[in-house]
Motif scaffolding. Structure first.
Motif, PDB file in Angstrom:
ATOM      1  N   LYS A  21      10.071  32.253 -14.741  1.00 61.21           N
ATOM      2  CA  LYS A  21       9.747  32.941 -15.994  1.00 61.21           C
ATOM      3  C   LYS A  21       9.940  32.005 -17.192  1.00 61.21           C
ATOM      4  CE  LYS A  21      10.817  37.083 -18.618  1.00 61.21           C
ATOM      5  NZ  LYS A  21      11.588  38.317 -18.664  1.00 61.21           N
ATOM      6  N   MET A  22      11.009  31.239 -17.197  1.00 61.36           N
ATOM      7  CA  MET A  22      11.311  30.369 -18.337  1.00 61.36           C
ATOM      8  C   MET A  22      10.472  29.099 -18.366  1.00 61.36           C
ATOM      9  SD  MET A  22      15.448  30.744 -18.560  1.00 61.36           S
ATOM     10  CE  MET A  22      15.547  29.545 -19.872  1.00 61.36           C
ATOM     11  N   ASN A  23      10.084  28.583 -17.205  1.00 58.78           N
ATOM     12  CA  ASN A  23       9.402  27.289 -17.141  1.00 58.78           C
ATOM     13  C   ASN A  23       7.928  27.378 -16.779  1.00 58.78           C
ATOM     14  OD1 ASN A  23      11.694  25.287 -17.567  1.00 58.78           O
ATOM     15  ND2 ASN A  23      12.524  26.653 -16.014  1.00 58.78           N
ATOM     16  N   GLY A  24       7.465  28.566 -16.417  1.00 60.48           N
ATOM     17  CA  GLY A  24       6.050  28.722 -16.078  1.00 60.48           C
ATOM     18  C   GLY A  24       5.665  28.149 -14.729  1.00 60.48           C
ATOM     19  N   ARG A  25       6.641  27.763 -13.948  1.00 60.29           N
ATOM     20  CA  ARG A  25       6.406  27.240 -12.592  1.00 60.29           C
ATOM     21  C   ARG A  25       7.691  27.396 -11.799  1.00 60.29           C
ATOM     22  NH1 ARG A  25       6.592  20.713 -13.572  1.00 60.29           N
ATOM     23  NH2 ARG A  25       8.715  20.721 -14.358  1.00 60.29           N
ATOM     24  N   PRO A  26       7.568  27.478 -10.478  1.00 60.17           N
ATOM     25  CA  PRO A  26       8.777  27.630  -9.645  1.00 60.17           C
ATOM     26  C   PRO A  26       9.615  26.354  -9.657  1.00 60.17           C
ATOM     27  CG  PRO A  26       6.781  28.188  -8.421  1.00 60.17           C
ATOM     28  CD  PRO A  26       6.348  27.564  -9.698  1.00 60.17           C
ATOM     29  N   PRO A  27      10.896  26.475  -9.349  1.00 63.46           N
ATOM     30  CA  PRO A  27      11.751  25.289  -9.293  1.00 63.46           C
ATOM     31  C   PRO A  27      11.486  24.459  -8.048  1.00 63.46           C
ATOM     32  CG  PRO A  27      12.967  27.193  -8.556  1.00 63.46           C
ATOM     33  CD  PRO A  27      11.627  27.697  -9.034  1.00 63.46           C
ATOM     34  N   ALA A  28      11.823  23.198  -8.151  1.00 63.75           N
ATOM     35  CA  ALA A  28      11.840  22.329  -6.978  1.00 63.75           C
ATOM     36  C   ALA A  28      13.180  22.548  -6.270  1.00 63.75           C
ATOM     37  CB  ALA A  28      11.696  20.870  -7.399  1.00 63.75           C
ATOM     38  N   GLU A  29      13.246  22.201  -5.009  1.00 64.04           N
ATOM     39  CA  GLU A  29      14.493  22.400  -4.264  1.00 64.04           C
ATOM     40  C   GLU A  29      15.649  21.636  -4.905  1.00 64.04           C
ATOM     41  OE1 GLU A  29      14.363  22.082   0.007  1.00 64.04           O
ATOM     42  OE2 GLU A  29      12.695  23.487   0.156  1.00 64.04           O
ATOM     43  N   TYR A  30      15.393  20.440  -5.455  1.00 61.33           N
ATOM     44  CA  TYR A  30      16.501  19.675  -6.051  1.00 61.33           C
ATOM     45  C   TYR A  30      17.067  20.375  -7.277  1.00 61.33           C
ATOM     46  CZ  TYR A  30      13.478  17.759  -9.744  1.00 61.33           C
ATOM     47  OH  TYR A  30      12.649  17.611 -10.823  1.00 61.33           O
ATOM     48  N   GLU A  31      16.259  21.171  -7.971  1.00 57.87           N
ATOM     49  CA  GLU A  31      16.773  21.922  -9.119  1.00 57.87           C
ATOM     50  C   GLU A  31      17.709  23.044  -8.659  1.00 57.87           C
ATOM     51  OE1 GLU A  31      13.143  21.083 -12.186  1.00 57.87           O
ATOM     52  OE2 GLU A  31      12.833  22.508 -10.548  1.00 57.87           O
ATOM     53  N   MET A  32      17.418  23.623  -7.504  1.00 56.16           N
ATOM     54  CA  MET A  32      18.315  24.622  -6.937  1.00 56.16           C
ATOM     55  C   MET A  32      19.602  23.958  -6.446  1.00 56.16           C
ATOM     56  SD  MET A  32      15.749  27.239  -4.995  1.00 56.16           S
ATOM     57  CE  MET A  32      14.370  26.156  -4.681  1.00 56.16           C
ATOM     58  N   GLU A  33      19.486  22.755  -5.889  1.00 59.87           N
ATOM     59  CA  GLU A  33      20.664  22.004  -5.455  1.00 59.87           C
ATOM     60  C   GLU A  33      21.611  21.777  -6.624  1.00 59.87           C
ATOM     61  OE1 GLU A  33      19.243  18.301  -3.837  1.00 59.87           O
ATOM     62  OE2 GLU A  33      17.813  19.378  -2.569  1.00 59.87           O
ATOM     63  N   ARG A  34      21.047  21.357  -7.755  1.00 60.23           N
ATOM     64  CA  ARG A  34      21.867  21.101  -8.941  1.00 60.23           C
ATOM     65  C   ARG A  34      22.498  22.379  -9.470  1.00 60.23           C
ATOM     66  NH1 ARG A  34      17.893  17.489 -12.344  1.00 60.23           N
ATOM     67  NH2 ARG A  34      17.380  19.596 -12.988  1.00 60.23           N
ATOM     68  N   TYR A  35      21.723  23.445  -9.558  1.00 58.87           N
ATOM     69  CA  TYR A  35      22.226  24.696 -10.121  1.00 58.87           C
ATOM     70  C   TYR A  35      23.349  25.279  -9.265  1.00 58.87           C
ATOM     71  CZ  TYR A  35      22.563  29.317 -12.102  1.00 58.87           C
ATOM     72  OH  TYR A  35      23.053  30.460 -12.683  1.00 58.87           O
ATOM     73  N   PHE A  36      23.126  25.351  -7.947  1.00 60.36           N
ATOM     74  CA  PHE A  36      24.111  25.973  -7.058  1.00 60.36           C
ATOM     75  C   PHE A  36      25.162  24.991  -6.546  1.00 60.36           C
ATOM     76  CE2 PHE A  36      20.506  28.965  -6.756  1.00 60.36           C
ATOM     77  CZ  PHE A  36      21.166  30.134  -7.088  1.00 60.36           C
ATOM     78  N   LYS A  37      24.990  23.690  -6.863  1.00 61.55           N
ATOM     79  CA  LYS A  37      25.931  22.646  -6.438  1.00 61.55           C
ATOM     80  C   LYS A  37      26.116  22.647  -4.923  1.00 61.55           C
ATOM     81  CE  LYS A  37      28.345  22.543 -10.790  1.00 61.55           C
ATOM     82  NZ  LYS A  37      28.365  23.655 -11.671  1.00 61.55           N
ATOM     83  N   VAL A  38      24.982  22.571  -4.232  1.00 65.64           N
ATOM     84  CA  VAL A  38      24.975  22.540  -2.765  1.00 65.64           C
ATOM     85  C   VAL A  38      24.116  21.377  -2.289  1.00 65.64           C
ATOM     86  CG1 VAL A  38      25.391  25.028  -2.517  1.00 65.64           C
ATOM     87  CG2 VAL A  38      23.054  24.179  -2.635  1.00 65.64           C
TER      88      VAL A  38
END
Length: 79
Positions: A21-38
């Motif tokens: 919603k905020m970026n107009g495109r889905p996140p990449a997996e590395y962005e989820m890695e950074r956010y969730f710290k996994v």
């Protein structure tokens, strides 16, 4: 009917919704890695689980192709 997810699955779904919603495109997996710290395998396994349960769809090998298949009203809030 509300979907049944674990708390962690719900947070991933919420992240996918709000990021898109905020970026107009889905996140990449590395962005989820950074956010969730996994680790990368942890994110990939979660994506595979969400896809298997029918919560998302994606095109294997295509970056940023994740799409939610559930209504916004069934996506939990992001903590």
């Amino acid at each position: 009917m509300m979907i049944r997810t674990t708390k962690k699955q719900g947070q991933y779904l919420a992240f996918l919704h709000y990021y898109t919603k905020m970026n107009g495109r889905p996140p990449a997996e590395y962005e989820m890695e950074r956010y969730f710290k996994v680790s990368p395998p942890s994110v990939h396994q979660m994506i595979m689980t969400l896809e298997k349960k029918g919560f998302i769809t994606r095109i294997p090998g295509q970056a940023r192709s994740i799409q939610l298949l559930i209504p916004r009203a069934e996506v939990p809030d992001l903590d």
